[in-house]
Design a protein around this motif. Sequence first.
Motif, PDB file in Angstrom:
ATOM      1  N   SER A  71       0.841  -1.197   0.000  1.00  0.00           N
ATOM      2  CA  SER A  71       0.000   0.000   0.000  1.00  0.00           C
ATOM      3  C   SER A  71       0.874   1.244   0.000  1.00  0.00           C
ATOM      4  O   SER A  71       2.095   1.175   0.194  1.00  0.00           O
ATOM      5  N   LYS A  72       0.237   2.386  -0.210  1.00  0.00           N
ATOM      6  CA  LYS A  72       0.945   3.658  -0.133  1.00  0.00           C
ATOM      7  C   LYS A  72       1.500   3.877   1.274  1.00  0.00           C
ATOM      8  O   LYS A  72       2.605   4.404   1.437  1.00  0.00           O
ATOM      9  N   GLN A  73       0.757   3.471   2.300  1.00  0.00           N
ATOM     10  CA  GLN A  73       1.229   3.611   3.674  1.00  0.00           C
ATOM     11  C   GLN A  73       2.490   2.793   3.910  1.00  0.00           C
ATOM     12  O   GLN A  73       3.451   3.275   4.523  1.00  0.00           O
ATOM     13  N   ALA A  74       2.498   1.556   3.404  1.00  0.00           N
ATOM     14  CA  ALA A  74       3.675   0.704   3.564  1.00  0.00           C
ATOM     15  C   ALA A  74       4.872   1.303   2.834  1.00  0.00           C
ATOM     16  O   ALA A  74       6.005   1.263   3.329  1.00  0.00           O
ATOM     17  N   LEU A  75       4.640   1.888   1.668  1.00  0.00           N
ATOM     18  CA  LEU A  75       5.709   2.520   0.904  1.00  0.00           C
ATOM     19  C   LEU A  75       6.241   3.739   1.646  1.00  0.00           C
ATOM     20  O   LEU A  75       7.456   3.973   1.693  1.00  0.00           O
ATOM     21  N   PHE A  76       5.338   4.524   2.239  1.00  0.00           N
ATOM     22  CA  PHE A  76       5.757   5.697   3.008  1.00  0.00           C
ATOM     23  C   PHE A  76       6.674   5.293   4.158  1.00  0.00           C
ATOM     24  O   PHE A  76       7.731   5.889   4.369  1.00  0.00           O
ATOM     25  N   ARG A  77       6.261   4.279   4.895  1.00  0.00           N
ATOM     26  CA  ARG A  77       7.054   3.848   6.045  1.00  0.00           C
ATOM     27  C   ARG A  77       8.439   3.382   5.601  1.00  0.00           C
ATOM     28  O   ARG A  77       9.443   3.702   6.231  1.00  0.00           O
ATOM     29  N   ALA A  78       8.495   2.643   4.488  1.00  0.00           N
ATOM     30  CA  ALA A  78       9.782   2.142   4.003  1.00  0.00           C
ATOM     31  C   ALA A  78      10.668   3.280   3.497  1.00  0.00           C
ATOM     32  O   ALA A  78      11.873   3.306   3.745  1.00  0.00           O
ATOM     33  N   ALA A  79      10.056   4.239   2.792  1.00  0.00           N
ATOM     34  CA  ALA A  79      10.828   5.313   2.163  1.00  0.00           C
ATOM     35  C   ALA A  79      11.298   6.370   3.146  1.00  0.00           C
ATOM     36  O   ALA A  79      12.375   6.941   2.983  1.00  0.00           O
ATOM     37  N   ILE A  80      10.501   6.650   4.174  1.00  0.00           N
ATOM     38  CA  ILE A  80      10.829   7.715   5.122  1.00  0.00           C
ATOM     39  C   ILE A  80      11.476   7.167   6.380  1.00  0.00           C
ATOM     40  O   ILE A  80      12.500   7.671   6.848  1.00  0.00           O
ATOM     41  N   PHE A  81      10.899   6.108   6.954  1.00  0.00           N
ATOM     42  CA  PHE A  81      11.414   5.608   8.219  1.00  0.00           C
ATOM     43  C   PHE A  81      12.782   4.960   8.082  1.00  0.00           C
ATOM     44  O   PHE A  81      13.633   5.081   8.963  1.00  0.00           O
ATOM     45  N   THR A  82      13.021   4.247   6.982  1.00  0.00           N
ATOM     46  CA  THR A  82      14.315   3.561   6.818  1.00  0.00           C
ATOM     47  C   THR A  82      15.483   4.547   6.822  1.00  0.00           C
ATOM     48  O   THR A  82      16.438   4.371   7.586  1.00  0.00           O
ATOM     49  N   PRO A  83      15.458   5.607   5.988  1.00  0.00           N
ATOM     50  CA  PRO A  83      16.571   6.558   6.049  1.00  0.00           C
ATOM     51  C   PRO A  83      16.635   7.327   7.364  1.00  0.00           C
ATOM     52  O   PRO A  83      17.721   7.635   7.850  1.00  0.00           O
TER      53      PRO A  83
END
Length: 221
Positions: A71-83
């Motif tokens: 989902s878009k939420q899962a993508l957000f968490r991966a893209a923002i939280f990881t860095p």
Amino acid sequence: MQSRKRNWQERLANLEPKPKRRRRSSEEVADRILEAAAEEFEASGYAGATTAAIARRADVTEAQIFRFHESKQALFRAAIFTPLNRHFADFQARTAGGGALEGKDVARAYIGELLDFMASHSKMFLSLVVANAYSPDATKGIDALDGLQDYFRKGEAMSQARVGESPRIAPELMVRVSFAAVLANLMFRDWLFPPGMASDGEIRDAIAAFVIEGIEANGPV
């Protein structure tokens, strides 16, 4: 004659097969999707970013995005939280220990590092704030930020060692309130400090003094 020859050469050049674009590996596609998502979320915020726009940035299809992220939420968490986790871990490593500094000098240096860190990643923090305001499920609090949690735990331990068993203000509250004060002053800087009110150095000194005086509610630093 020369003109005809030139036109013929141009036609031949157009007929030559163009080199095929190298096929990207699954890992390369996944990395590019995360990079493009981070860029889009920083540029448009959580609400404004779309998977279609992210796909265009990454030069992939939306179907490819959803092969990696449900989902878009899962993508957000991966893209923002990881860095952010990576940056917090680096921040912790660089600011561990006070070296030759002592007392308030250590606190000022540490707060200065925190200000620099937040300033260099302000768009990420803003994306988190906006996402939390409009779609709390996308962020689910700070529990997912292991690096930030580690920062808080270390701050709590340092505060607890300094003030003992009966602090006036609980260390877990103090470290979070101090962090919030630094973040808020940075994120709302243009609203809070009109042009000409103070220099960058004066604002930084005021933030450090405010935070240190707050910490001293539990005793001298």
